[in-house]
Scaffold this active site. Structure first.
Site, PDB file in Angstrom:
ATOM      1  N   HIS A 154     -50.969 135.427 -19.170  1.00 23.34           N
ATOM      2  CA  HIS A 154     -50.196 134.529 -18.326  1.00 23.34           C
ATOM      3  C   HIS A 154     -50.873 134.978 -16.961  1.00 23.34           C
ATOM      4  CE1 HIS A 154     -46.971 133.732 -15.895  1.00 23.34           C
ATOM      5  NE2 HIS A 154     -46.552 132.936 -16.903  1.00 23.34           N
TER       6      HIS A 154
ATOM      7  N   GLU B 202     -51.295 126.246 -16.236  1.00 19.20           N
ATOM      8  CA  GLU B 202     -50.399 126.428 -15.187  1.00 19.20           C
ATOM      9  C   GLU B 202     -51.292 126.950 -13.914  1.00 19.20           C
ATOM     10  OE1 GLU B 202     -46.422 128.380 -17.197  1.00 19.20           O
ATOM     11  OE2 GLU B 202     -47.837 129.756 -16.545  1.00 19.20           O
TER      12      GLU B 202
ATOM     13  N   GLY C  62     -43.584 125.079 -12.118  1.00 18.14           N
ATOM     14  CA  GLY C  62     -42.456 124.145 -11.343  1.00 18.14           C
ATOM     15  C   GLY C  62     -41.597 123.230 -12.397  1.00 18.14           C
TER      16      GLY C  62
END
Ligand code: G3P
Length: 221
Positions: free
Chosen positions: A93, A140, A180
């Site tokens: 991540h 992302e 988002g």
């Protein structure tokens, strides 16, 4: 085509930790119909408690380390995660980066079919990760994480380009997108761009009305 995924990363948000994590899992269970696979990505502390609740929501770990049972103080050891009910894991991540060797070693020690979602900041990183054959890659852009504009609006091309690039390297890898993402329109757009689901956090964890947001996320599916 398999069901799209709505993956909610609880991170360490207060609204998604300890007893609040249990409450959020129940809200996800109520919103989960049969059109999407709902995934709660819990902290290592909360994982076992959440996994023990009887829900249709899959509980994943936020991270795992490629270590065995033994002298690995503080590391997130995979076998115990599985024993405690983890049904999948994120890795790499944006808030917990690792190198490719970490991902490679981790994948080699997990059982076949255990879903791993490797996160990528851009198309190039997604391509490199696709070579390692994770179940999912979630693209992302870090600058959009926690913001108000969905990646599907701010940078739709990164989603479609990642889908194309990943499928060219390894057609079996499924692509998600995140950063988002807030509502059902963002989910619909993600699917239109070729993604098979979304990875989101603050849209749910900071929502005033969590039930309404979760219902909206699955409304278009
Ligand atoms: O793991 C999901 C995440 O990084 C995106 O966060 O708050 O932009 O939905 P958020």
């Amino acid at each position: 085509m398999e069901r799209p995924l709505i993956v909610v990363n609880f991170k360490t948000y207060a609204s998604a930790s300890a007893t609040e994590a249990e409450r959020l899992l129940q809200a996800m269970e109520q919103a989960a119909g049969d059109t999407a696979t709902m995934v709660a990505v819990a902290s290592a502390f909360d994982l076992a408690v959440l996994a023990n609740q009887s829900t249709n929501v899959e509980v994943w770990s936020q991270h795992l380390d490629p270590v065995g049972l033994g002298g690995y103080t503080g590391w997130l050891e995979p076998q115990t995660a599985l024993t405690r009910g983890a049904k999948g894991s994120l890795i790499n991540h944006a808030e917990h980066k690792v190198d490719l060797d970490h991902v490679r070693s981790l994948l080699s020690m997990l059982p076949d079919g255990f879903p791993v979602c490797a996160c990528a900041a851009d198309v190039e990183e997604a391509k490199a990760l696709a070579e390692l054959n994770p179940t999912f890659i979630a693209v992302e852009p870090p600058e959009l994480i926690g913001g108000d504009i969905s990646v599907t609006t701010a940078d739709p091309a990164i989603v479609s380009d990642t889908v194309a690039a990943v499928k060219a390297v390894n057609p079996s890898v499924r692509v998600l997108c995140g950063a988002g993402v807030k509502n059902g329109m963002d989910v619909a757009k993600a699917l239109e761009l070729g993604a098979e689901g979304v990875l989101l956090a603050s849209g749910v964890t900071k929502a005033k009305d969590v039930h309404a947001v979760l219902a909206d996320l699955v409304a278009s599916l």
